[in-house]
Structure formats: structure tokens, C-alpha cells
Design an enzyme around this catalytic site. Structure first.
Site, PDB file in Angstrom:
ATOM      1  N   CYS A 124      74.320  -3.244  40.874  1.00 19.71           N
ATOM      2  CA  CYS A 124      75.272  -3.299  41.995  1.00 19.71           C
ATOM      3  C   CYS A 124      76.459  -4.215  41.705  1.00 19.71           C
ATOM      4  CB  CYS A 124      74.575  -3.766  43.268  1.00 19.71           C
ATOM      5  SG  CYS A 124      73.269  -2.656  43.812  1.00 19.71           S
ATOM      6  N   HIS A 162      86.312   3.033  55.080  1.00 26.59           N
ATOM      7  CA  HIS A 162      87.224   3.360  53.993  1.00 26.59           C
ATOM      8  C   HIS A 162      87.998   2.141  53.498  1.00 26.59           C
ATOM      9  CE1 HIS A 162      86.239   7.414  55.323  1.00 26.59           C
ATOM     10  NE2 HIS A 162      86.554   7.776  54.096  1.00 26.59           N
ATOM     11  N   GLU A 198      72.064   1.975  54.139  1.00 32.42           N
ATOM     12  CA  GLU A 198      72.932   2.394  53.036  1.00 32.42           C
ATOM     13  C   GLU A 198      72.776   3.874  52.738  1.00 32.42           C
ATOM     14  OE1 GLU A 198      73.261  -1.630  50.343  1.00 32.42           O
ATOM     15  OE2 GLU A 198      71.913  -0.066  49.686  1.00 32.42           O
TER      16      GLU A 198
END
Length: 172
Positions: A26, A70, A159
Site C-alpha cells: 500500500c 475523487h 474499502e
């Protein structure tokens, strides 16, 4: 009594990019399509004997989701992220928003990003665990302005389907 709001069905979603510095997989810029589940417990009260009005919960939670949607999530208080011209001990996150471009160094890699494409969060990481805590504490504070009958707000930031982190913010 508890109320539950399913994030997928109630459109409490956001898609964001992030990085967890130092993590084997990650530690690279990647993203998720998150959804946020809400659980609130409290006594029934008011004119309609509600625990809390679903409309209020969804409005506040959706506003938080929209702010992150976004965008690149930047955990300002991560020790492995160096933000140019920003002193974590004394500067305000709001100062970063005023910049046109933000310059970051993460694990020796340099990034320059338009600040409008970023959300600067007062967190050490942008993990599901930290995001769920951030959402729960923020929602608990906001709802406490109008409701005095609530015991806790619990948020699960997912997630993806089947994996998420839940945090409970006690109010009383």
C-alpha cells in the site's frame, strides 16, 4: 434503540486515491471505491420519537463523502510524508489549501499535485481504520449540535465489499 444505514444502498460512497507510506503493497498510490455504513444508538425522543432523523445522518455523512470523492487523500501528520514549506508542529492544514501546488516527498519519491485535487486530513494514515475514526468523531460532533439523546455513533469505512474498519465514538 439503534438505527442502521447501509452505505451502498444509501449512496454514502466516495472514490479516492491514497498511499500508506512504508507499507509493502500500500506504499504506492492506489485507490478504493469506499462506502460508509452508519450505526447510531440512543433514546427515542422529540416530536416523532426518533433516535435521529435518517435525513440528517445521510446529509452529514454524504457531505463528508463528497469532500473526499475523487481526491488524493493526504494524511498530514504522517511522519514519512514531508510537505514542502509546511511545519506539522505549527502550520495549519488550511494553509495547504491556499497553495496552487503541493510538493510532497514520500519514502524518497517526489510528488507535485494541484492542491485542489487533494484533501489534507489531520491523520497519521489514510487507512480504513483512521478514516472510520475520522468519520465517526466528525459525525458524532455534528449530530451532538442538534441531538442530546445519542449514546454513540459507529462508522464502518469499507474499502470494498467484505473488508472495512469500524470505529465507535461514544457521545455520553
Amino acid at each position: 434503540m439503534k438505527i442502521l444505514i447501509n452505505g451502498i444502498q444509501s449512496n454514502l460512497r466516495f472514490s479516492s486515491a491514497h498511499i500508506i507510506p512504508g507499507h509493502e503493497s500500500c506504499g504506492y498510490i492506489h485507490g478504493h471505491s469506499y462506502f460508509v455504513d452508519v450505526e447510531i444508538e440512543g433514546e427515542r425522543a422529540g416530536d416523532f420519537d426518533f433516535v435521529v432523523d435518517f435525513k440528517d445522518v445521510k446529509k452529514y455523512t454524504k457531505a463528508m463523502c463528497d469532500e473526499l470523492d475523487h481526491r488524493m487523500l493526504i494524511p498530514v501528520y504522517n511522519e514519512l510524508i514531508d510537505i514542502k514549506n509546511f511545519d506539522k508542529s505549527k502550520d495549519s492544514i488550511f494553509d495547504l489549501k491556499k497553495e496552487l501546488t503541493v510538493y510532497l516527498k514520500i519514502d524518497g519519491k517526489g510528488y507535485s499535485l494541484p492542491s485542489v485535487d487533494c484533501v489534507f486530513l489531520p491523520l497519521p494514515y489514510t487507512s480504513a481504520e483512521e478514516l472510520s475514526k475520522f468519520f465517526a468523531e466528525s459525525l458524532a460532533r455534528k449530530l451532538s449540535e442538534d441531538y442530546d439523546n445519542l449514546e454513540y455513533v459507529s462508522i464502518c469505512v469499507n474499502e470494498g465489499i467484505g473488508q472495512g474498519a469500524m470505529y465507535r465514538a461514544d457521545i455520553k
